[in-house]
Design an enzyme around this catalytic site. Structure first.
Site, PDB file in Angstrom:
ATOM      1  N   ARG A 172       0.802  -1.209   0.000  1.00  0.00           N
ATOM      2  CA  ARG A 172       0.000   0.000   0.000  1.00  0.00           C
ATOM      3  C   ARG A 172       0.844   1.273   0.000  1.00  0.00           C
ATOM      4  NH1 ARG A 172      -3.246  -3.517   1.338  1.00  0.00           N
ATOM      5  NH2 ARG A 172      -1.444  -4.299   2.437  1.00  0.00           N
ATOM      6  N   THR A 173       1.840   1.315   0.881  1.00  0.00           N
ATOM      7  CA  THR A 173       2.612   2.551   1.002  1.00  0.00           C
ATOM      8  C   THR A 173       3.291   2.861  -0.328  1.00  0.00           C
ATOM      9  OG1 THR A 173       2.985   2.085   3.327  1.00  0.00           O
ATOM     10  CG2 THR A 173       4.441   3.688   2.312  1.00  0.00           C
ATOM     11  N   LYS A 183      25.574  -4.967  -1.708  1.00  0.00           N
ATOM     12  CA  LYS A 183      27.037  -5.055  -1.583  1.00  0.00           C
ATOM     13  C   LYS A 183      27.526  -4.340  -0.328  1.00  0.00           C
ATOM     14  CE  LYS A 183      27.213  -4.807  -6.604  1.00  0.00           C
ATOM     15  NZ  LYS A 183      27.302  -3.805  -7.657  1.00  0.00           N
ATOM     16  N   ARG A 221      11.749   3.459   2.786  1.00  0.00           N
ATOM     17  CA  ARG A 221      11.367   2.576   3.893  1.00  0.00           C
ATOM     18  C   ARG A 221      12.591   1.740   4.227  1.00  0.00           C
ATOM     19  NH1 ARG A 221       6.197  -1.374   4.290  1.00  0.00           N
ATOM     20  NH2 ARG A 221       5.275   0.640   4.774  1.00  0.00           N
ATOM     21  N   HIS A 273       5.915   5.546  11.325  1.00  0.00           N
ATOM     22  CA  HIS A 273       5.384   5.493   9.966  1.00  0.00           C
ATOM     23  C   HIS A 273       4.545   6.761   9.786  1.00  0.00           C
ATOM     24  CE1 HIS A 273       4.076   4.138   6.192  1.00  0.00           C
ATOM     25  NE2 HIS A 273       3.527   2.972   6.487  1.00  0.00           N
TER      26      HIS A 273
END
Lengths: 159, 307
Positions: B54-55, B83, B104, B132
């Site tokens: 959703r985000t 890496k 995120r 959030h």
């Protein structure tokens, strides 16, 4: 045991530092913080759980021929803020102060690491760790990156 | 937007700014076409180190609806992050290629690290278990749409209040409004973190409650979050507790007339499918509100406000 007994137990030093009014049981942590181990060359006297008028019971450490630098004092301030420091010269008290009276800044960069394993500051990021002092005694500091709060036990292990 | 350079924590923004975002979201929702070329030529970098549905989709949709374009690291496992590249270096690179960054990351503190190394605005799309912020903003928008104002609402938060990253953001946001009261319902293992509660102490009235059924008739909003199996020491404890945190049509028998039920989604059984058809169920609308809120935020952060 009264204070005279304590004095008999731990003799005077000519030069060095006395750390008095240590909360009972914390002197061993203080020795560790000051890196005092089997390699030590000067006389160290440690009194554990002796009577104290103001504290009921306390610890005391005497360090012959040793003065503490600012970083060491700050580390002691973190775990024993009410300890009294006496700097001894020629058997006389040349300077005496409580750690709480010293104006240490609330800057812990280089001194503390956040104990949250999933804090970004523990993952090789080019940042200076930053902590906020939330409470003096017992101490609570908060990581300014991840918001984790550390208590004295978390801090003591790092010093 | 003046004081809002980055958004990595709700603590960083004041009530005036939150209201500005919510009002702008309402303006956009009323006539989205008016904004369809607002960010022509602008690029959003979308960097998700953790899975998201959703985000991520709603941020992408928001940017596209504003006329902007999107570049992204679709899978961090295939990029130089794999890496061992630091967040700082990844962000510096992304900032050079874009006008705004959505990130995120599973590490707490990652949002702040990113904001320190970026020349362009950074918005957190979720920071470890820490916060959030944009989920909280769209949740506020949903509540405001329903009730007209956030002031004075009685809101229940239920489920995983300890590791759910939206919970701190919501509590910090509620604390900025007048007269909001919060009931906290959770298994003992998943109670809200002391740090978060101490942050809102004296600013937001909250009650730690045991029984939803006895108190649900006092609520205007019940906000349910996912209780995850992996948060429990053993399967048996999880199975025993999860039933107490499931909403069915029967749970909602005694609610107030204008009561609404919210959930950030995805759900894994916390809300019975039979509830979806009830008028109180607002979670799909809530997800849709994510687009308007994120459009508003992106526009206020990088759009020209003098047009």
């Amino acid at each position: 045991m009264n204070s005279t007994d304590t004095q008999m137990l731990v003799s005077k030093i000519d030069h060095g530092t006395v750390i008095d009014k240590i909360p009972a049981g914390k002197s061993l942590a203080i020795l560790r913080i000051l890196r005092i181990d089997e390699e030590v060359r000067d006389t160290i006297a440690v009194a554990i759980r002796v009577k104290s008028q103001s504290m009921g019971i306390k610890d005391m450490v005497k360090l012959k021929n040793r003065t503490l630098n600012d970083e060491e004092l700050k580390k002691l301030w973190l775990i024993a803020p009410n300890a009294k420091i006496s700097i001894i010269k020629n058997y006389e008290v040349a300077e005496q102060f409580r750690l709480t009276d010293r104006e240490f800044n609330n800057e812990f960069t280089g001194l503390l690491v956040c104990n949250n394993p999933t804090c970004a500051t523990n993952q090789n990021e080019p940042v200076d760790r930053e902590f906020l002092l939330m409470q003096r005694d017992p101490i609570l500091v908060r990581c300014q990156y991840c918001d984790r709060v550390m208590v004295e036990a978390n801090i003591r292990d790092q010093l | 937007m003046g004081q809002l350079q980055h958004l990595v924590s709700i603590k960083d923004i004041d009530k005036v700014t939150i209201d500005k975002v919510l009002d702008h979201a309402a303006t956009i929702e009323a006539d989205p076409d008016q904004f369809s070329h607002k960010l022509d030529g602008k690029i959003m970098a979308s960097i998700f180190f953790e899975p998201s549905t959703r985000t991520r989709l709603s941020f992408d949709s928001a940017m596209l609806r504003l006329g902007g374009k999107i570049i992204s690291i679709a899978d961090p496992k295939t990029s130089s992050v794999k890496k061992g590249e630091s967040i700082a270096d990844t962000i510096r690179m992304a900032a050079a290629y874009s006008d705004i960054i959505i990130m995120r990351h599973y590490l707490e503190g990652s949002g702040r690290v990113a904001s320190e190394f970026s020349d362009v605005p950074v918005i957190s799309g979720g920071t470890g278990i820490q916060e959030h912020p944009t989920q909280a903003l769209l949740d506020l928008y949903t509540m405001k749409k329903e009730f007209g104002s956030l002031d004075g609402l009685k809101i229940g938060l239920m489920g995983d209040l300890r590791y759910g990253r939206t919970i701190p953001s919501l509590l910090y946001a509620f604390a900025k409004y007048t007269g909001i009261e919060v009931n906290l319902y959770s298994p003992p293992q998943l109670k809200a973190r002391m740090t978060v509660l101490s942050d809102i102490e004296g600013q937001l009235k909250y009650n730690i409650e045991d029984n939803l059924q006895d108190t649900i008739d006092t609520l205007d909003v019940l906000y349910v979050t996912r209780v995850q199996k992996e948060r429990f020491p053993d399967q048996a404890t999880y199975e025993r507790l999860k039933g107490s945190y499931v909403i069915t049509p029967e749970t909602l028998k005694n609610v107030k007339d204008n009561f609404i039920l919210m959930h950030p989604l995805p759900r894994v059984g916390e809300i019975d499918y039979r509830v979806d058809k009830l008028p109180q169920a607002k979670y799909f609308e809530q997800a849709k509100n994510g687009v308007w809120t994120r459009m508003a935020l992106i526009d206020l952060m990088i759009g020209d406000q003098n047009e």
